[in-house]
Scaffold this motif. Structure first.
Motif, PDB file in Angstrom:
ATOM      1  N   PRO A  67       0.718  -1.307   0.039  1.00  0.00           N
ATOM      2  CA  PRO A  67       0.161   0.101   0.131  1.00  0.00           C
ATOM      3  C   PRO A  67       0.893   1.279   0.137  1.00  0.00           C
ATOM      4  O   PRO A  67       1.838   1.227   0.573  1.00  0.00           O
ATOM      5  CB  PRO A  67      -0.730  -0.077   1.284  1.00  0.00           C
ATOM      6  N   SER A  68       0.332   2.302  -0.609  1.00  0.00           N
ATOM      7  CA  SER A  68       1.106   3.491  -0.660  1.00  0.00           C
ATOM      8  C   SER A  68      -0.096   4.514  -1.086  1.00  0.00           C
ATOM      9  O   SER A  68      -0.735   4.541  -2.051  1.00  0.00           O
ATOM     10  CB  SER A  68       2.252   3.606  -1.560  1.00  0.00           C
ATOM     11  N   THR A  69       0.260   5.879  -0.296  1.00  0.00           N
ATOM     12  CA  THR A  69      -0.628   6.978  -0.818  1.00  0.00           C
ATOM     13  C   THR A  69       0.435   8.049  -1.297  1.00  0.00           C
ATOM     14  O   THR A  69       0.408   8.511  -2.587  1.00  0.00           O
ATOM     15  CB  THR A  69      -1.266   7.742   0.273  1.00  0.00           C
ATOM     16  N   ARG A  70       1.524   8.468  -0.543  1.00  0.00           N
ATOM     17  CA  ARG A  70       2.129   9.256  -1.000  1.00  0.00           C
ATOM     18  C   ARG A  70       3.133   9.014  -2.310  1.00  0.00           C
ATOM     19  O   ARG A  70       3.031   9.709  -3.324  1.00  0.00           O
ATOM     20  CB  ARG A  70       3.297   9.601   0.198  1.00  0.00           C
ATOM     21  N   THR A  71       3.805   7.908  -2.138  1.00  0.00           N
ATOM     22  CA  THR A  71       4.862   7.698  -3.083  1.00  0.00           C
ATOM     23  C   THR A  71       4.097   7.353  -4.398  1.00  0.00           C
ATOM     24  O   THR A  71       4.530   7.640  -5.677  1.00  0.00           O
ATOM     25  CB  THR A  71       5.656   6.318  -2.836  1.00  0.00           C
ATOM     26  N   ARG A  72       3.062   6.516  -4.357  1.00  0.00           N
ATOM     27  CA  ARG A  72       2.286   6.106  -5.677  1.00  0.00           C
ATOM     28  C   ARG A  72       1.873   7.267  -6.471  1.00  0.00           C
ATOM     29  O   ARG A  72       2.122   7.459  -7.838  1.00  0.00           O
ATOM     30  CB  ARG A  72       1.263   5.185  -5.551  1.00  0.00           C
ATOM     31  N   HIS A 276       8.775  14.052   8.349  1.00  0.00           N
ATOM     32  CA  HIS A 276       8.010  12.820   8.439  1.00  0.00           C
ATOM     33  C   HIS A 276       7.741  12.366   7.229  1.00  0.00           C
ATOM     34  O   HIS A 276       7.288  13.188   6.378  1.00  0.00           O
ATOM     35  CB  HIS A 276       7.005  12.874   9.377  1.00  0.00           C
ATOM     36  N   PRO A 277       8.022  11.095   6.878  1.00  0.00           N
ATOM     37  CA  PRO A 277       8.007  10.660   5.454  1.00  0.00           C
ATOM     38  C   PRO A 277       6.481  10.342   4.977  1.00  0.00           C
ATOM     39  O   PRO A 277       5.981  10.435   4.037  1.00  0.00           O
ATOM     40  CB  PRO A 277       8.829   9.386   5.190  1.00  0.00           C
ATOM     41  N   GLY A 278       5.766  10.315   6.035  1.00  0.00           N
ATOM     42  CA  GLY A 278       4.374   9.897   5.999  1.00  0.00           C
ATOM     43  C   GLY A 278       4.120   8.236   5.777  1.00  0.00           C
ATOM     44  O   GLY A 278       4.949   7.682   5.289  1.00  0.00           O
TER      45      GLY A 278
HETATM   46  N1   CP Z   1       6.581   7.955   2.224  1.00  0.00           N
HETATM   47  C1   CP Z   1       6.008   6.931   1.850  1.00  0.00           C
HETATM   48  O1   CP Z   1       6.644   6.122   1.339  1.00  0.00           O
HETATM   49  O2   CP Z   1       4.567   6.967   2.046  1.00  0.00           O
HETATM   50  P1   CP Z   1       3.580   5.877   1.474  1.00  0.00           P
HETATM   51  O3   CP Z   1       3.913   4.546   1.980  1.00  0.00           O
HETATM   52  O4   CP Z   1       2.405   6.316   1.462  1.00  0.00           O
HETATM   53  O5   CP Z   1       4.160   5.827  -0.134  1.00  0.00           O
END
Ligand code: CP
Length: 307
Positions: A67-72, A276-278
């Motif tokens: 799962p990913s929000t930020r990176t994808r 913070h990378p989130g």
């Molecule tokens: N920073 C980061 O990798 O967040 P995601 O897991 O939402 O992609």
């Protein structure tokens, strides 16, 4: 699979240019700064992102096995803003569910003339494995297991430099689940290459750094000591999905000992920045008032990720 794909990966061609981005280990300081400078030029003086033709006529496929929000979404938007065609491969409904081998899926997609694959996978070394077995395409590592998250580290370095231009004079504290954090591992690598010598890792014993991976760090189990007079604080999420039962701390106890509160933030320099990378877990690793406070650059990091 090759026994140790991570340590045997090749990502630079004979002229020293990147053909893949798998990790930051073999990138020089000049090379890192060149990438950060290019990203910086894609942001105007008001902080708005510019468009580019850098990937005109190219096709990019995002393969996110975790799962990913930020990176994808960052990769999707960045590809579109660079004039590429982009697809997000629907892995949940792909032929992998019919037992197709991962490399067969990759060859099928490559036959559709995809130029660049962005891969996130829970297994450390998977992007390296694909890069080793698939010629003529570029592989970007969007996070592999506990190993590396090179593009997160690049955007973090850009974000730091926007506030603190000289890496050599910085004191950087990384707080939290260091053991399972690919973000920490890539950030330590990038900071080392850029000349930062005061890198402090703050964590309970069970989540602390494997010092064999890197000797240029100082380890603290007392957050109050570790934060003293630092310039940059990078807070990490507890990565429960990568923990075994014995590693999982009680969240309230963890926050009591390691959560970044306003009182603890006050131990750092007055102009320290909070990163913070989130995704963030409010009340677990960071207090809401700090996450949303005026020293936080968390959302600026997200914007920089696209650049
Ligand atoms: N920073 C980061 O990798 O967040 P995601 O897991 O939402 O992609």
């Amino acid at each position: 699979m090759k026994k140790d794909p991570i340590n045997n990966h090749i990502q630079l061609n004979d002229s020293g240019k990147l053909i893949h981005l798998l990790g930051l280990e073999d990138l020089s300081k000049e090379h890192l700064l060149e990438i950060i400078d290019k990203a910086d030029k894609l942001i105007d003086k008001n902080g708005n992102l510019k468009k580019s033709k850098a990937l005109d006529d190219m096709s990019v496929a995002n393969l996110f096995f975790e799962p990913s929000t930020r990176t994808r979404n960052t990769f999707e938007i960045a590809a579109m803003r660079s004039s590429a065609n982009v697809i997000n491969v629907d892995l949940a409904n792909s032929a992998l569910k019919k037992n197709e081998a991962l490399m067969d899926t990759m060859h099928t997609l490559k036959a559709m003339q995809i130029d660049m694959f962005v891969i996130r996978h829970k297994q450390s070394g998977m992007p390296h494995h694909v890069a080793h077995h698939l010629d003529g395409v570029a592989i970007l590592n969007a996070g592999d297991g506990t190993n590396a998250h090179p593009t997160q580290a690049l955007l973090d370095m850009l974000s730091i430099r926007q506030h603190k231009p000289n890496f050599e004079n910085l004191s950087v504290a990384i707080v939290g689940d260091i053991t399972h954090s690919r973000v920490a591992h890539s950030n330590i690598q990038a900071l080392k290459t850029l000349g930062t010598t005061d890198i402090r890792l703050i964590a309970p014993e069970g989540l602390q750094h494997d010092s064999a991976r890197c000797e240029v760090v100082a380890c603290f189990d007392d957050i109050n000591k570790g934060l003293k007079d630092c310039d940059v604080i990078i807070v990490l999420r507890l990565q429960k999905e990568r923990m075994i039962e014995a590693d999982i701390p009680n969240e309230q106890e963890y926050f009591d000992h390691y959560g970044l509160t306003p009182e603890r933030l006050a131990l750092a320099k007055k102009d320290a920045i909070v990163m913070h990378p989130g995704p963030i877990n409010r009340g677990v690793e960071i207090d809401s008032s700090v996450a949303d406070g005026n020293q936080s650059i968390i959302l600026q990091q997200v914007t920089n990720g696209i650049a």
